[in-house]
Each structure stands twice: as structure tokens, then as C-alpha cells.
Scaffold this motif. Structure first.
Motif, short mmCIF file in Angstrom:
data_model
loop_
_atom_site.label_atom_id
_atom_site.label_comp_id
_atom_site.label_asym_id
_atom_site.label_seq_id
_atom_site.Cartn_x
_atom_site.Cartn_y
_atom_site.Cartn_z
N THR A 1 0.82 -1.20 0.00
CA THR A 1 0.00 0.00 0.00
C THR A 1 0.86 1.25 0.00
O THR A 1 0.39 2.33 -0.39
CB THR A 1 -0.92 0.02 1.23
N ALA A 2 2.11 1.13 0.44
CA ALA A 2 3.04 2.25 0.44
C ALA A 2 4.45 1.71 0.52
O ALA A 2 4.68 0.60 1.04
CB ALA A 2 2.78 3.19 1.61
N VAL A 3 5.42 2.46 -0.01
CA VAL A 3 6.84 2.11 0.14
C VAL A 3 7.60 3.36 0.55
O VAL A 3 7.25 4.48 0.17
CB VAL A 3 7.44 1.52 -1.16
N THR A 4 8.63 3.15 1.35
CA THR A 4 9.47 4.24 1.81
C THR A 4 10.92 3.84 1.61
O THR A 4 11.34 2.78 2.08
CB THR A 4 9.24 4.54 3.30
N ARG A 5 11.69 4.67 0.90
CA ARG A 5 13.12 4.40 0.78
C ARG A 5 13.81 4.90 2.03
O ARG A 5 13.71 6.08 2.37
CB ARG A 5 13.72 5.07 -0.45
N LEU A 6 14.48 4.00 2.73
CA LEU A 6 15.12 4.36 3.99
C LEU A 6 16.40 5.12 3.73
O LEU A 6 17.13 4.86 2.76
CB LEU A 6 15.39 3.10 4.82
N ARG A 7 16.71 6.07 4.59
CA ARG A 7 17.87 6.94 4.41
C ARG A 7 19.16 6.20 4.69
O ARG A 7 19.19 5.21 5.42
CB ARG A 7 17.78 8.15 5.34
N GLY A 8 20.24 6.73 4.13
CA GLY A 8 21.57 6.26 4.48
C GLY A 8 22.19 5.30 3.50
O GLY A 8 23.41 5.16 3.45
N SER B 1 23.94 3.87 0.42
CA SER B 1 24.71 4.42 -0.69
C SER B 1 25.09 3.36 -1.72
O SER B 1 25.47 3.70 -2.84
CB SER B 1 25.99 5.10 -0.17
N ARG B 2 25.00 2.07 -1.35
CA ARG B 2 25.37 1.00 -2.28
C ARG B 2 24.15 0.27 -2.83
O ARG B 2 24.23 -0.33 -3.91
CB ARG B 2 26.29 0.00 -1.58
N LYS B 3 23.06 0.27 -2.10
CA LYS B 3 21.84 -0.40 -2.56
C LYS B 3 20.64 0.39 -2.07
O LYS B 3 20.75 1.20 -1.14
CB LYS B 3 21.77 -1.84 -2.03
N GLY B 4 19.50 0.16 -2.70
CA GLY B 4 18.27 0.76 -2.22
C GLY B 4 17.65 -0.10 -1.14
O GLY B 4 17.59 -1.33 -1.27
N VAL B 5 17.21 0.52 -0.07
CA VAL B 5 16.55 -0.19 1.03
C VAL B 5 15.16 0.43 1.19
O VAL B 5 15.03 1.61 1.50
CB VAL B 5 17.35 -0.08 2.34
N TYR B 6 14.14 -0.38 0.95
CA TYR B 6 12.76 0.10 0.92
C TYR B 6 11.91 -0.66 1.94
O TYR B 6 11.92 -1.90 1.96
CB TYR B 6 12.14 -0.10 -0.46
N ARG B 7 11.18 0.08 2.76
CA ARG B 7 10.20 -0.55 3.63
C ARG B 7 8.88 -0.69 2.86
O ARG B 7 8.37 0.28 2.31
CB ARG B 7 10.00 0.26 4.90
N LEU B 8 8.36 -1.91 2.85
CA LEU B 8 7.10 -2.20 2.17
C LEU B 8 5.99 -2.29 3.20
O LEU B 8 6.04 -3.14 4.09
CB LEU B 8 7.20 -3.53 1.42
N ALA B 9 5.01 -1.42 3.11
CA ALA B 9 3.80 -1.53 3.94
C ALA B 9 2.78 -2.29 3.12
O ALA B 9 2.42 -1.89 2.01
CB ALA B 9 3.28 -0.14 4.30
N LEU B 10 2.32 -3.44 3.66
CA LEU B 10 1.48 -4.36 2.89
C LEU B 10 0.01 -4.21 3.24
O LEU B 10 -0.35 -3.62 4.27
CB LEU B 10 1.96 -5.79 3.13
N ASP B 11 -0.83 -4.78 2.38
CA ASP B 11 -2.27 -4.58 2.53
C ASP B 11 -2.89 -5.37 3.68
O ASP B 11 -4.08 -5.23 3.96
CB ASP B 11 -3.01 -4.89 1.22
N ASP B 12 -2.10 -6.18 4.39
CA ASP B 12 -2.61 -6.85 5.59
C ASP B 12 -2.09 -6.19 6.86
O ASP B 12 -2.24 -6.73 7.96
CB ASP B 12 -2.22 -8.33 5.58
#
Length: 329
Positions: A26-33, A35-46
Motif C-alpha cells: 500500500t506504500a513504500v518508503t526508501r530508507l535513508r543512508g 549508498s550502495r543499494k536501495g533499502v525500501y520498507r514495504l507496507a502491505l495490505d494486511d
């Protein structure tokens, strides 16, 4: 001016989330910091969450070529390094976020990706700052983790995946490769900073003098490589969980402890270990500071967004490196 990067959206990550978890984000947030890879928090529909790691040129600010596995200090990024490190640490009983899914073929994104559990709560850096009492248990348990890693040894140095597959890293001993890297860091930093340029010869001479004082050693230990408190999550049960593990390697334990002392400050007393070699500590302390000058300055060549923080890191570590030069007679 370099245009701002466009990071992944909910729609971009939806195929990965559905393949990994059978749910729609339902939403994603790219976490700060990162520099070598993308780190994304996935908020799911459950109502649950997970974390996606994405390795692609668009997520890597270092502008480096592909990792050279024979170079112990080459760019530590990629799904192969992550999966090998995750497997080894899990086998040793070291807590890391549970692996939920790995896309080794870049099927669900135009990039390699993995999905891991989202460990709730603060990392150890925040606990040490905001609630030192709550940090005591995970800090003490982290000392135990360091003991496990130190006792897991090999005959030579190198990235964990290389050593465990029977490969041999280039560059001679740990002291040799660390000193050679430090000299390269001095040269790189001198191109970008006049302070370094003015003391390049003195810094180089000091590195080589410290290298010559190091006696041979017949084994190496497993080390994280960048084990700051920001790379330690804390589970609800108070266990430390290590993240950013792609740099896992076999090297002198003193390398790890120099970084720990730098990043943990007074809290390092809980992590301090007996039997460390003072000559190795002296060499690696200077080499570490030099790497933390040259690395941030290289990063500033590109479009990394947190520029003030990188400049501050470089300036702080340059002051520390200069303080390690012998006083003029």
C-alpha cells in the motif's frame, strides 16, 4: 548539475512484493543512508511490513565497477555477496533479518533484489543515544556475537564467499593489503583536498612504518567490516541483528575492533576483546581514518544527497589521521 535520481515507487515494487509475500504494497518508503543499494520498507495490505533490498546502478552512488572478488577491499555490493554472507552468519547462529525471498535473476525488477523481515524498533545507535539502559542487553550480546565471529577462522584473508569457495585474494598479508589501500587512499584524497596534499609524504611514510612493525600471523577471523551501531538492529527480545552484511570477510579481528572503537565511542568498553595485537591496531587505526577521508570525498564526486554529512566525516577523520603522525622532533 546532476539531476536528482528517481527511486522506486509502490507500483515498481508491487511485482516483487507479490512474488515474495503474496501481498500488495500500500506504500513504500526508501530508507535513508543507503549508498550502495536501495533499502525500501514495504507496507502491505494486511498491515504487516517487510524490507526490500535492491542492487542496481541507479541505487549505487559510488560509481564503481563490478566487485572484484580477489580484492578484499573492493566494492562490497551485490546479491551474491549478500546471500553468501547471510548463509554463513545464519549457520553460525548470528542473528540477521530473515531472508524471505531472493530474486537472483532480476525477474520482478530490472535489478537484483531480496526481501527480508522488517525488525521493528530502534537500531543500537538510537538506543545508545536515547535509552542507554535499554541498550545494555543488546550491547552485551553483541560482544558475544563478536566472539563467535573471531573464533571462526581461515588461513587467508578475503571476501567470505571467495575464501569459503577455496579462492585466494590478491595482495599478500592483511597488513600489506590494508597498508597498500591506505596509500591509495592518501593519493586519492590528495587529489581532492589541499590539507592531505600538504602532508601526503608524511602520511605515506607513517603507514609504511606501521606496516613494517606488524609480525606475521597464520590465521584470519570473520569480520563484518563496517559494524557501527547503525548496522545493528535490536529485536523485541533484545538480540542484536546485523545488517549491511555484504562486506563480510576474513581479515584480522583488529580491523573490526578499530572500527568498533571509532563508532561506538565509550560504549566500546563492553565490546573490548583481550589479546588484540597493538601493532595491528596502530596500523589499522590510521588506515581506517584514511579510508574514511578518501571514501566520502570520492562519494562527493557524484550525486550522493547527504553531502554535508559526508564532508563532516571526511574532515573529522582527517583530523584524527593527522593526530596519529609522530610529533616533529
Amino acid at each position: 548539475m546532476t539531476p536528482a535520481r528517481t527511486h522506486l515507487t509502490r507500483d515498481d515494487l508491487a511485482p516483487l512484493a507479490r512474488a515474495a509475500l503474496g501481498r500488495t504494497p500500500t506504500a513504500v518508503t526508501r530508507l535513508r543512508g543507503g549508498s550502495r543499494k536501495g533499502v525500501y520498507r514495504l507496507a502491505l495490505d494486511d498491515g504487516t511490513t517487510a524490507v526490500a533490498y535492491v542492487w542496481s546502478p541507479d541505487e549505487d552512488y559510488w560509481q564503481r565497477p563490478d566487485t572484484d572478488l580477489r580484492d578484499t577491499f573492493s566494492h562490497a555490493s551485490g546479491i551474491g555477496l549478500f546471500l553468501a554472507a547471510h548463509h554463513r552468519l545464519t549457520e553460525l547462529g548470528v542473528r540477521v533479518p530473515r531472508l524471505l525471498f531472493a530474486d537472483r535473476e532480476a525477474v520482478h525488477l530490472p535489478a537484483y533484489a531480496a526481501v527480508v523481515e522488517d525488525i521493528p524498533g530502534a537500531n543500537l545507535e538510537r538506543l545508545l543515544r536515547d535509552d542507554p539502559a535499554a541498550a545494555r542487553v543488546p550491547l552485551a550480546r553483541l560482544a558475544g556475537v563478536l566472539g563467535v565471529l573471531r573464533e571462526h577462522t581461515a588461513a587467508g584473508h578475503g571476501k567470505a564467499v571467495l575464501v569459503e569457495e577455496g579462492g585466494t585474494a590478491s595482495g599478500g598479508s592483511c597488513a600489506q593489503v590494508a597498508a597498500d589501500r591506505a596509500v591509495r587512499d592518501i593519493a586519492d584524497a590528495a587529489e581532492r583536498d589541499p590539507w592531505v596534499r600538504a602532508v601526503r609524504a608524511e602520511l605515506t611514510r607513517r603507514v609504511r612504518d606501521l606496516q613494517e612493525a606488524v609480525a606475521p600471523r597464520g590465521h584470519t577471523s570473520l569480520v563484518h567490516g563496517e559494524l557501527g551501531p547503525d548496522h545493528v538492529l535490536v529485536t523485541p527480545d533484545g538480540d542484536p541483528a546485523l545488517i549491511d552484511i555484504e562486506g563480510l570477510m576474513y581479515f584480522d579481528a583488529e580491523w573490526e575492533h578499530v572500527f568498533l572503537q571509532l563508532r561506538f565511542g565509550p560504549a566500546y568498553d563492553v565490546l573490548r576483546a583481550p589479546g588484540l595485537d597493538p601493532d595491528r591496531l596502530a596500523l589499522y587505526r590510521l588506515a581506517m581514518h584514511l579510508g574514511l577521508v578518501a571514501g566520502p570525498l570520492r562519494l562527493l564526486d557524484g550525486d550522493f544527497p547527504e553531502r554535508a554529512a559526508m564532508r563532516e566525516i571526511a574532515e573529522f577523520n582527517l583530523r584524527r589521521a593527522l593526530a596519529l603522525l609522530p610529533a616533529a622532533s
